[in-house]
Motif scaffolding. Structure first.
Motif, PDB file in Angstrom:
ATOM      1  N   SER A   1      87.309 -24.912  -9.508  1.00  0.00           N
ATOM      2  CA  SER A   1      87.416 -23.666  -8.404  1.00  0.00           C
ATOM      3  C   SER A   1      85.405 -23.424  -8.508  1.00  0.00           C
ATOM      4  O   SER A   1      85.090 -23.461  -7.800  1.00  0.00           O
ATOM      5  CB  SER A   1      87.448 -23.041 -10.428  1.00  0.00           C
ATOM      6  N   SER A   2      85.281 -22.112  -9.268  1.00  0.00           N
ATOM      7  CA  SER A   2      84.063 -21.888  -9.027  1.00  0.00           C
ATOM      8  C   SER A   2      83.139 -20.400  -9.819  1.00  0.00           C
ATOM      9  O   SER A   2      84.338 -19.568 -10.402  1.00  0.00           O
ATOM     10  CB  SER A   2      84.180 -20.590  -7.161  1.00  0.00           C
ATOM     11  N   ILE A   3      82.012 -20.742  -9.722  1.00  0.00           N
ATOM     12  CA  ILE A   3      81.560 -19.446 -10.809  1.00  0.00           C
ATOM     13  C   ILE A   3      81.965 -17.841 -10.817  1.00  0.00           C
ATOM     14  O   ILE A   3      81.721 -16.865 -11.185  1.00  0.00           O
ATOM     15  CB  ILE A   3      80.212 -19.794 -10.966  1.00  0.00           C
TER      16      ILE A   3
ATOM     17  N   GLY B   1      87.036 -15.055  -5.352  1.00  0.00           N
ATOM     18  CA  GLY B   1      86.964 -15.591  -6.475  1.00  0.00           C
ATOM     19  C   GLY B   1      88.105 -15.499  -6.954  1.00  0.00           C
ATOM     20  O   GLY B   1      88.306 -15.728  -8.618  1.00  0.00           O
ATOM     21  N   ILE B   2      88.615 -14.269  -6.866  1.00  0.00           N
ATOM     22  CA  ILE B   2      90.653 -13.283  -7.082  1.00  0.00           C
ATOM     23  C   ILE B   2      91.009 -14.837  -6.863  1.00  0.00           C
ATOM     24  O   ILE B   2      91.714 -15.302  -7.441  1.00  0.00           O
ATOM     25  CB  ILE B   2      90.235 -12.585  -6.548  1.00  0.00           C
ATOM     26  N   SER B   3      91.204 -15.022  -5.265  1.00  0.00           N
ATOM     27  CA  SER B   3      92.160 -16.598  -4.917  1.00  0.00           C
ATOM     28  C   SER B   3      91.794 -17.540  -6.662  1.00  0.00           C
ATOM     29  O   SER B   3      92.372 -18.046  -7.141  1.00  0.00           O
ATOM     30  CB  SER B   3      92.291 -16.812  -4.244  1.00  0.00           C
TER      31      SER B   3
ATOM     32  N   ALA C   1      89.993 -26.516  -0.060  1.00  0.00           N
ATOM     33  CA  ALA C   1      89.890 -25.161  -0.175  1.00  0.00           C
ATOM     34  C   ALA C   1      89.710 -24.481   0.801  1.00  0.00           C
ATOM     35  O   ALA C   1      88.316 -24.498   1.801  1.00  0.00           O
ATOM     36  CB  ALA C   1      89.212 -24.916  -1.794  1.00  0.00           C
ATOM     37  N   ARG C   2      90.143 -23.501   0.210  1.00  0.00           N
ATOM     38  CA  ARG C   2      89.601 -21.889   1.513  1.00  0.00           C
ATOM     39  C   ARG C   2      88.239 -21.859   0.788  1.00  0.00           C
ATOM     40  O   ARG C   2      88.850 -20.780  -0.378  1.00  0.00           O
ATOM     41  CB  ARG C   2      90.013 -21.616   2.267  1.00  0.00           C
ATOM     42  N   VAL C   3      87.423 -22.082   1.489  1.00  0.00           N
ATOM     43  CA  VAL C   3      85.860 -22.257   0.851  1.00  0.00           C
ATOM     44  C   VAL C   3      85.340 -20.870   1.355  1.00  0.00           C
ATOM     45  O   VAL C   3      85.741 -19.535   2.256  1.00  0.00           O
ATOM     46  CB  VAL C   3      84.413 -22.955   1.411  1.00  0.00           C
ATOM     47  N   HIS C   4      84.196 -20.291   0.369  1.00  0.00           N
ATOM     48  CA  HIS C   4      83.886 -18.666   0.851  1.00  0.00           C
ATOM     49  C   HIS C   4      82.723 -18.522   1.953  1.00  0.00           C
ATOM     50  O   HIS C   4      82.507 -19.853   2.244  1.00  0.00           O
ATOM     51  CB  HIS C   4      82.870 -18.308  -0.676  1.00  0.00           C
ATOM     52  N   VAL C   5      82.961 -17.332   2.742  1.00  0.00           N
ATOM     53  CA  VAL C   5      82.559 -17.375   3.980  1.00  0.00           C
ATOM     54  C   VAL C   5      81.882 -16.592   3.990  1.00  0.00           C
ATOM     55  O   VAL C   5      82.581 -15.323   3.765  1.00  0.00           O
ATOM     56  CB  VAL C   5      83.692 -17.927   5.573  1.00  0.00           C
ATOM     57  N   MET C   6      80.838 -16.567   4.659  1.00  0.00           N
ATOM     58  CA  MET C   6      79.732 -15.300   4.892  1.00  0.00           C
ATOM     59  C   MET C   6      80.430 -14.198   6.154  1.00  0.00           C
ATOM     60  O   MET C   6      80.567 -12.804   6.128  1.00  0.00           O
ATOM     61  CB  MET C   6      78.573 -15.251   5.542  1.00  0.00           C
ATOM     62  N   ASP C   7      80.925 -14.814   7.004  1.00  0.00           N
ATOM     63  CA  ASP C   7      81.340 -14.034   8.304  1.00  0.00           C
ATOM     64  C   ASP C   7      82.699 -14.496   8.491  1.00  0.00           C
ATOM     65  O   ASP C   7      83.151 -14.114   9.590  1.00  0.00           O
ATOM     66  CB  ASP C   7      80.680 -14.371   9.399  1.00  0.00           C
TER      67      ASP C   7
ATOM     68  N   LEU D   1      86.735 -26.864 -13.297  1.00  0.00           N
ATOM     69  CA  LEU D   1      85.911 -27.001 -13.429  1.00  0.00           C
ATOM     70  C   LEU D   1      85.388 -25.707 -12.301  1.00  0.00           C
ATOM     71  O   LEU D   1      85.672 -25.977 -11.707  1.00  0.00           O
ATOM     72  CB  LEU D   1      85.319 -28.073 -12.912  1.00  0.00           C
ATOM     73  N   ARG D   2      83.928 -25.146 -12.645  1.00  0.00           N
ATOM     74  CA  ARG D   2      83.504 -23.554 -12.086  1.00  0.00           C
ATOM     75  C   ARG D   2      82.094 -23.988 -11.438  1.00  0.00           C
ATOM     76  O   ARG D   2      80.760 -23.565 -12.415  1.00  0.00           O
ATOM     77  CB  ARG D   2      83.401 -22.434 -12.750  1.00  0.00           C
TER      78      ARG D   2
END
Length: 318
Positions: free
Chosen positions: A115-117, A143-145, A72-78, A167-168
Motif C-alpha cells: 500500500s502507501s503511507i 491514497g484513497i484508492s 499498481a497504478r502509482v502516484h503521478v505528478m503530471d 505494508l505502507r
C-alpha cells in the motif's frame, strides 16, 4: 513454497524477485507487463499487461501459497486523466480485489499488499509520527484508492480465511530510483547550489533493501497475519540532513544555501508549487514500533549504507 509476485518489472518488484531467488525461497512465478528477453533460473515468467477487473488468474494461482502484490497504478505528478480517482480505482481497487478473490478461491494462504503511507495522509507535525493503527486520512486519489483496496482485502480476509498483510511504505529509495530523488542526485553531482540549507523538518524514508527485507519477513511470519504495518529506515532526516548525506555518498559535498523556510514556502506558493514545498519543507514521520514489536524486525541496512549503494548505481548508470 510457491510464490506469485506481481509487478516484477518494477522498481520494487524486481528487487523482491532478486531477494527471493537469492534466498532460494522456493518456486517463483513472476508477473511482468511484458516478458523480458531472458529470465533468471528458477523464475516462471508471465506477461500480464494490466490488472483488468475481468482477468482470469486461475492458472497462475494454481498451488500458490503466497501472493506478493506489488503491481499498481502509482502516484503521478503530471496526472492527465479527467477523473484520476476512477483510473486509480480500476487498477488499485478493482484489479487488486479481482486477483485477491481468485487467490482466496484457489486456496492461497497469504496475500501481501504493498500500500502507501498516503493512506495515513500527506504530512505530520514534527515529532508526531503516523502510527499503523491511526484513522486513515488520505487526501489524493492515489491514497484513497489504496485505502479502498486495503478495506476490501481485510473484508475478504474475514470472509474467506485467507490471511492479508498490508505494508505502507514511505518514500522508497535505492539503486535505480527515479523521479525527484534521482533529480536531486543529479543536481548534487553537478555541484548545483540548492536553497535548502536551513530546513528543520523531519521525514521518514525507507531503503529498497529494508522494504524488501520486511516483505520477505511477512511471507511466513505468523504474527503478520491480517495486520497493517508501517515501514521506514528507523531514522528520520531533515531535507538538509538528507542532502548533506546524499552528497557525501556521491563524493560531492552538497552546496546548500541557508534560505529561510518561510521564503521558500512563499515563493513556491506564488509559483503554484505548494505541493513541492510541502515535500521539501514539511514533515512526514512514521512510527514503526508495531512493526518492530510484532515481527521482531529491525531495518537491516543503515541510511548511509543505503545512500552509498544508491549513489554508486547512479554514478555507474547515468
Amino acid at each position: 513454497m510457491r510464490t506469485l509476485l506481481t509487478g516484477a518489472s518494477g522498481f520494487l518488484g524486481g528487487a523482491v524477485q532478486a531477494r527471493l531467488l537469492a534466498d532460494n525461497a522456493g518456486e517463483l512465478r513472476a508477473v511482468f507487463r511484458r516478458l523480458p528477453a531472458s529470465l533468471p533460473k528458477g523464475v516462471a515468467g508471465f506477461a500480464v499487461p494490466d490488472l483488468a477487473i475481468d482477468r482470469d488468474w486461475r492458472e497462475l494461482l494454481d498451488d500458490v501459497n503466497v501472493v506478493v502484490h506489488c503491481a499498481a497504478r502509482v502516484h503521478v505528478m503530471d496526472e492527465k486523466s479527467a477523473d484520476p480517482l476512477a483510473e486509480f480505482r480500476k487498477v488499485n481497487v478493482d484489479g487488486t480485489l479481482n486477483l485477491a478473490r481468485q487467490a482466496a478461491a484457489a486456496g492461497v494462504k497469504r496475500f501481501i499488499f504493498i500500500s502507501s503511507i498516503k493512506v495515513n495522509g500527506e504530512g505530520t507535525g514534527r515529532g508526531k509520527p503516523y502510527k499503523a493503527d491511526d484513522v486513515p486520512a488520505p487526501v489524493d486519489p492515489y491514497g484513497i484508492s489504496k485505502l479502498e483496496a486495503e478495506q476490501g482485502l481485510l473484508a475478504l480476509a474475514a470472509e474467506s480465511g485467507m490471511e492479508v498483510v498490508i505494508l505502507r511504505p514511505v518514500l522508497v529509495y535505492g539503486p535505480g530510483v527515479k523521479a525527484n530523488f534521482r533529480s536531486v542526485m543529479s543536481w548534487l553531482s553537478k555541484g548545483i547550489p540548492l536553497p535548502l540549507g536551513s530546513i528543520r523538518n523531519k521525514r521518514s524514508l525507507v531503503a529498497l533493501d529494508n522494504l524488501v527485507d520486511l516483505i520477505v519477513t511477512c511471507i511466513d511470519h505468523t504474527a503478520a497475519a491480517n495486520q497493517v504495518f508501517l515501514v521506514s529506515d528507523g531514522e528520520d532526516l531533515s531535507t538538509t540532513e538528507l542532502l548533506r548525506r546524499m552528497g557525501a555518498a556521491l563524493g560531492k559535498p552538497a552546496r546548500l544555501l541557508p534560505v529561510p523556510e518561510a521564503w521558500l514556502d512563499g515563493a513556491a506558493c506564488l509559483l503554484g508549487k505548494g505541493a513541492i514545498a510541502q515535500r521539501l519543507c514539511g514533515s512526514l514521520q512514521v512510527d514503526i514500533e508495531k512493526t518492530r514489536r510484532l515481527l521482531g524486525w529491525t531495518p537491516p541496512v543503515t541510511v548511509d549504507d543505503a545512500l552509498r549503494k544508491t549513489a554508486r548505481h547512479f554514478q555507474e548508470h547515468r
